[in-house]
Design a protein around this motif. Structure first.
Motif, PDB file in Angstrom:
ATOM      1  N   LYS A 481       0.811  -1.179  -0.022  1.00  0.00           N
ATOM      2  CA  LYS A 481      -0.005  -0.135  -0.022  1.00  0.00           C
ATOM      3  C   LYS A 481       0.851   1.193  -0.001  1.00  0.00           C
ATOM      4  O   LYS A 481       0.459   2.163  -0.574  1.00  0.00           O
ATOM      5  N   LYS A 485       0.985   3.804  -3.413  1.00  0.00           N
ATOM      6  CA  LYS A 485       0.772   5.502  -3.098  1.00  0.00           C
ATOM      7  C   LYS A 485       1.824   6.309  -3.447  1.00  0.00           C
ATOM      8  O   LYS A 485       1.426   7.538  -3.692  1.00  0.00           O
ATOM      9  N   ASN A 486       2.950   5.885  -3.264  1.00  0.00           N
ATOM     10  CA  ASN A 486       4.123   6.947  -3.167  1.00  0.00           C
ATOM     11  C   ASN A 486       5.144   6.416  -4.096  1.00  0.00           C
ATOM     12  O   ASN A 486       6.511   6.993  -4.202  1.00  0.00           O
ATOM     13  N   ARG A 522      -4.526   2.299  -6.097  1.00  0.00           N
ATOM     14  CA  ARG A 522      -3.575   3.504  -6.527  1.00  0.00           C
ATOM     15  C   ARG A 522      -4.218   4.841  -6.860  1.00  0.00           C
ATOM     16  O   ARG A 522      -4.049   5.676  -6.920  1.00  0.00           O
TER      17      ARG A 522
END
Length: 524
Positions: A481, A485-486, A522
């Protein structure tokens, strides 16, 4: 300070009170008497430091009063006040120690100079008296200490200073016998914990009886803790009777038993140590389980006692500790008790030996399990509280204490084991977090931490409410996760980074755990 004015004429008394600079000289109380008889009553009640007295008075004149003061209140400073310039009165005043002689009418200046002089002399003499009293008290306090030290040397040294020991009342004789009195902690506790007072009280009882019978001397034996030594040089045929009387009196006065043992007879003062050592062995061999009113022991021939050893039970103790239940010790304690009290006999020597070995073994086990232990009391202090008023050893109470100590130890072992196990599971969790990206097998964890797979699986589930495989999946999904996201990483690269070689399988697991696909997560 207190002042007394004695005169049968009231106006004279009032005049002296008015003229005296009392406050400047520290006088806070002034009393009056009309004659010698009244003065004596006031002197006995108030003890004035300064006394002004007329010489010619009814009932009891000044001469008789001065004589009484010299005999009964010699520390007071007296000043004669009279209307007669007569050598007879002056001579009487000097004879009875008066400080000065004042003529009526009293000159204020002379009165106050005399008063100041009297106050200064009284204070100087009082300071001397206090210093002498303090010195005398110190000497009296030191005398017993000095006596005990020198008489201890008499026992321990072969060199004899004849005159020195005779000053304590030690008399030369053709024969001697040493008796030994054991003073335990209960004696000082009976006197509010004052150990010195306990020795002082007991020695007073001993030496009063010995002096009355002119047969010996008692003293505190400084070479060994908790002992009073008595040296007999006479009345040998009554020795047991006198010691029984001493034992009984000590018990009546301080309500504590003090066992006494008699040593062998000797014919030289240089052999006093032999008699003392014999008495000590007699004391150590006395039966603590015996019910008796008087504990005065005598054994002319010492038995050859073989001490039983707790070390011979080491393997049984180890098995009982491993069982980690007090019930495992019950039969063992009963067996040891029976062995140590065979024929209903237990000596002080055997009890002290047991305590010493018990503490050694206890320390070894505390050290083995890395359990801290509080500072241990002295061995004799540990057993002192297990005697009744007649000196019989309370075996059942003592065994109860031993069981309590063992129970406490076993409880600490369980706590330590629980803490250790909990710490191991925490370490396993850290291991999983550090190795989540590869396939960690339960056997690998077992080998790494030297704990069975079953135990690891069970305890981990209890601690974290989840099994290990699911815990690893959760770590991987949380990491995924974060990456989704990053970063712009490809899904299959993220799958490889967190331990999945098949990105399709990763997508399936992610959807099952998170509820959405990696792409949907995402996009959100």
């Amino acid at each position: 300070m207190r002042v007394l004015i004695v005169d049968d004429e009231k106006h004279v008394r009032e005049g002296i009170k008015l003229l005296g600079e009392w406050e400047r000289n520290g006088v806070t109380e002034i009393y009056e008497a009309a004659n010698g008889e009244e003065a004596i009553g006031l002197i006995q009640t108030f003890r004035p430091q300064i006394i002004f007295s007329d010489m010619k008075m009814p009932k009891m004149d000044g001469t008789l009063l001065l004589e009484w003061i010299k005999e009964n209140q010699p520390t007071s400073k007296t000043i004669v006040v009279t209307g007669y310039d007569d050598y007879y009165y002056m001579r009487k005043a000097i004879h009875f120690g008066s400080l000065d002689y004042l003529l009526k009418p009293v000159d204020p200046e002379i009165l106050n100079l005399t008063l100041e002089k009297a106050v200064k002399e009284w204070k100087k003499e009082e300071a001397d008296r206090e210093r002498k009293a303090s010195s005398a008290q110190l000497i009296n306090e030191m005398k017993p200490v000095y006596r005990d030290r020198k008489l201890t040397q008499l026992i321990t040294s072969e060199s004899i200073e004849e005159d020195l020991y005779e000053e304590f009342g030690f008399l030369p004789s053709l024969h001697y016998t040493v008796a030994l009195v054991r003073i335990n902690r209960m004696a000082s506790m009976a006197l509010n914990g004052d150990r010195d007072l306990a020795y002082f009280t007991i020695l007073n009882i001993i030496n009063e009886l010995l002096l009355e019978n002119e047969c010996g001397i008692g003293f505190r034996y400084l070479a060994s803790k908790g002992e009073i030594v008595i040296i007999f040089w006479n009345q040998f045929e009554r020795m047991e009777e006198l010691l029984a009387q001493i034992y009984k009196t000590i018990k009546q006065v301080i309500h504590v038993f003090c066992p006494i043992a008699i040593g062998k007879a000797i014919d030289k003062r240089t052999k006093l140590m032999d008699s003392y050592q014999h008495a000590k062995q007699v004391l150590l061999n006395g039966n603590l389980l015996e019910q008796t009113e008087s504990r005065v022991y005598r054994q002319d021939i010492l038995p050859g006692e073989t001490l039983k050893s707790l070390m011979s039970y080491s393997s049984d103790i180890e098995l009982a500790v491993q069982a980690n239940e007090i019930g495992a010790f019950e039969e063992l304690i009963e067996q040891i008790t029976g062995d140590y009290t065979e024929n209903h006999y237990l000596s002080l020597k055997q009890l002290l030996h047991f305590e010493n070995e018990y503490l050694v073994i206890s320390h070894q086990w505390y050290k083995k399990y890395d359990i801290s232990i509080k500072a241990v009391e002295e061995i004799e202090r540990r057993i002192d509280g297990f005697f009744d008023k007649n000196g019989t050893f309370l075996l059942d109470d003592y065994i109860k204490r031993i069981k309590q100590e063992i129970s406490f130890f076993l409880k600490r072992v369980k706590q330590k084991a629980s803490q250790k196990n909990s710490n191991v599971i925490v370490e396993i969790e850290k291991y999983l977090q550090a190795n989540f990206d590869r396939d960690v097998k339960l056997q690998e964890i077992s080998n790494h931490f030297y704990i069975s797979r079953e135990y690891i699986s069970r305890k981990f589930k209890q601690e974290f409410n989840i099994n290990i495989s699911d815990y690893i999946v959760n770590i991987r999904m949380e990491r995924a996760k974060t990456l989704l996201k990053n970063s712009e990483m490809k899904i299959y690269d993220i799958a490889n980074m967190i331990g999945y070689q098949d990105d399709k399988y990763f997508r399936k697991v992610f959807k099952k755990v998170v509820g959405v696909t990696p792409n949907e997560y995402r996009a959100n």
